[in-house]
Design a protein around this motif. Structure first.
Motif, short mmCIF file in Angstrom:
data_model
loop_
_atom_site.label_atom_id
_atom_site.label_comp_id
_atom_site.label_asym_id
_atom_site.label_seq_id
_atom_site.Cartn_x
_atom_site.Cartn_y
_atom_site.Cartn_z
N CYS A 109 16.71 -1.88 9.78
CA CYS A 109 15.93 -2.23 8.59
C CYS A 109 14.80 -1.24 8.35
O CYS A 109 13.88 -1.50 7.54
CB CYS A 109 15.39 -3.66 8.71
N GLY A 110 14.81 -0.11 9.05
CA GLY A 110 13.84 0.95 8.81
C GLY A 110 12.50 0.74 9.48
O GLY A 110 11.47 1.21 8.98
N LEU A 111 12.51 0.04 10.62
CA LEU A 111 11.26 -0.23 11.33
C LEU A 111 11.32 0.34 12.75
O LEU A 111 12.33 0.19 13.44
CB LEU A 111 11.01 -1.74 11.40
N ARG A 134 6.17 0.01 12.70
CA ARG A 134 5.75 0.81 11.54
C ARG A 134 7.01 1.26 10.80
O ARG A 134 8.13 1.14 11.30
CB ARG A 134 4.94 2.02 11.98
N LYS A 135 6.80 1.77 9.61
CA LYS A 135 7.93 2.19 8.77
C LYS A 135 8.51 3.49 9.29
O LYS A 135 7.78 4.41 9.70
CB LYS A 135 7.44 2.36 7.33
N ASP A 136 9.85 3.57 9.27
CA ASP A 136 10.56 4.79 9.64
C ASP A 136 10.78 5.62 8.39
O ASP A 136 11.49 5.20 7.48
CB ASP A 136 11.90 4.42 10.28
N SER A 188 9.51 -3.54 5.40
CA SER A 188 9.50 -2.07 5.43
C SER A 188 9.03 -1.50 4.09
O SER A 188 8.25 -0.55 4.05
CB SER A 188 10.90 -1.56 5.77
N LYS A 189 9.49 -2.08 2.99
CA LYS A 189 9.10 -1.60 1.67
C LYS A 189 7.63 -1.85 1.37
O LYS A 189 6.98 -1.06 0.66
CB LYS A 189 9.97 -2.26 0.60
#
Length: 308
Positions: A270-272, A304-306, A231-232
């Motif tokens: 995990c922010g995805l 994709r990233k959230d 994610s980062k």
């Protein structure tokens, strides 16, 4: 399939050595069109060429594939009896598989062949190729974690623009050497940064427009750490291809996903955000039967990233 000589040679040899493989493979291949069969035939031409260049034979590749299946069967028997994966820690997997040159080479060569012999593996592979093609004009930086047999990396070079910067990271030097030798053999002009390191120990300042991490998170004790890192590392409009499996014991699988929802929830935490996914049981059974009997499910997703 008479006109596909290399496919016929490989299948005849597999069936001669393991007749139990025939029904499942033929059920899959008999439902494929000429486009798939031409792709498979071309893969085998290149696969055999690569093996020969490295003083190996197609017989070695077939034996590696059958050895991998034998190992999977032994792991599955233990899993059905105990409910536990055969390997308890990432350190054990590294010592027994990733740092064992002979074992790892056989594993990677056999795994490459499965991409065209197993329905679930081919569908995940196609999922990746479709996403790469759809996003190619927005991909300037590409990262692959655990390139293994090198097939995904090779196809990314075929699909993406020539200017795309590419990086490959693998904890196993043998695995990385296989990937590097494949790319050097087919694309001597392509510059790729190959890094032999544990991704969790690696600090990267760059952002990537596309990240591939196929069949990796089940190999680590804490997949959340890897997914947070993904994610980062994703750029604002970046995408990642992630694949893993449910109830899938293997000699180097450490983390046990019990359901597809468990995977989805971990991605979310995990922010995805999942854009598309493939849920692919390895047996032709109802989902209720699959779940109750703890049959392996292969899974892939484009995420994709959230930013919320």
């Amino acid at each position: 399939m008479n006109k596909f000589s290399k496919i016929n040679i490989v299948l005849d040899e597999i069936y001669k050595k393991s007749s139990l493989q025939k029904k499942k493979i033929e059920t899959f291949l008999n439902n494929q069109d000429d486009i798939f069969l031409k792709e498979f035939e071309n893969f085998l031409s290149e696969y055999i060429q690569y093996l020969n260049k490295n003083d190996l034979t197609i017989e070695y590749g077939i034996d590696a594939y059958l050895q991998m299946i034998k190992s999977m069967f032994k792991s599955q028997v233990k899993f059905m009896r105990t409910g536990q994966y055969p390997t308890e820690s990432a350190a054990d997997a590294f010592n027994e598989v990733y740092s064992n040159e002979k074992e790892m080479l056989s594993y990677m060569i056999g795994l490459a062949l499965s991409q065209y012999l197993w329905k679930s593996h081919y569908e995940m592979f196609s999922h990746l190729k479709t996403s790469l093609a759809e996003n190619k004009n927005n991909i300037n930086k590409y990262l692959e974690i655990g390139p293994g047999h090198g097939l995904f990396l090779k196809n990314a070079i075929d699909i993406l623009n020539k200017h795309t910067e590419m990086t490959a990271v693998d904890i196993s030097q043998t695995s990385l050497n296989v990937s590097k030798s494949i790319i050097t053999h087919f694309y001597p002009w392509k510059k790729i940064s190959f890094i032999n390191k544990d991704m969790l120990d690696l600090t990267m300042n760059s952002e990537f427009d596309f990240i591939v991490m196929g069949e990796v998170i089940e190999h680590v004790e804490n997949p959340k750490s890897l997914l947070i890192q993904i994610s980062k590392l994703l750029s604002k409009n970046g995408r990642a291809f992630l694949s893993t499996c449910v109830n899938c014991p293997m000699i180097d699988h450490v983390y046990h996903f019990h359901s597809v929802d468990e995977i989805r929830n971990m991605f979310k935490n995990c922010g995805l955000i999942i854009e598309s996914e493939k849920v692919l049981p390895v047996e032709d059974m109802t989902m209720t039967e699959i779940i109750n009997q703890k049959i392996t499910i292969n899974y892939s997703a484009i995420v994709r990233k959230d930013f919320e």
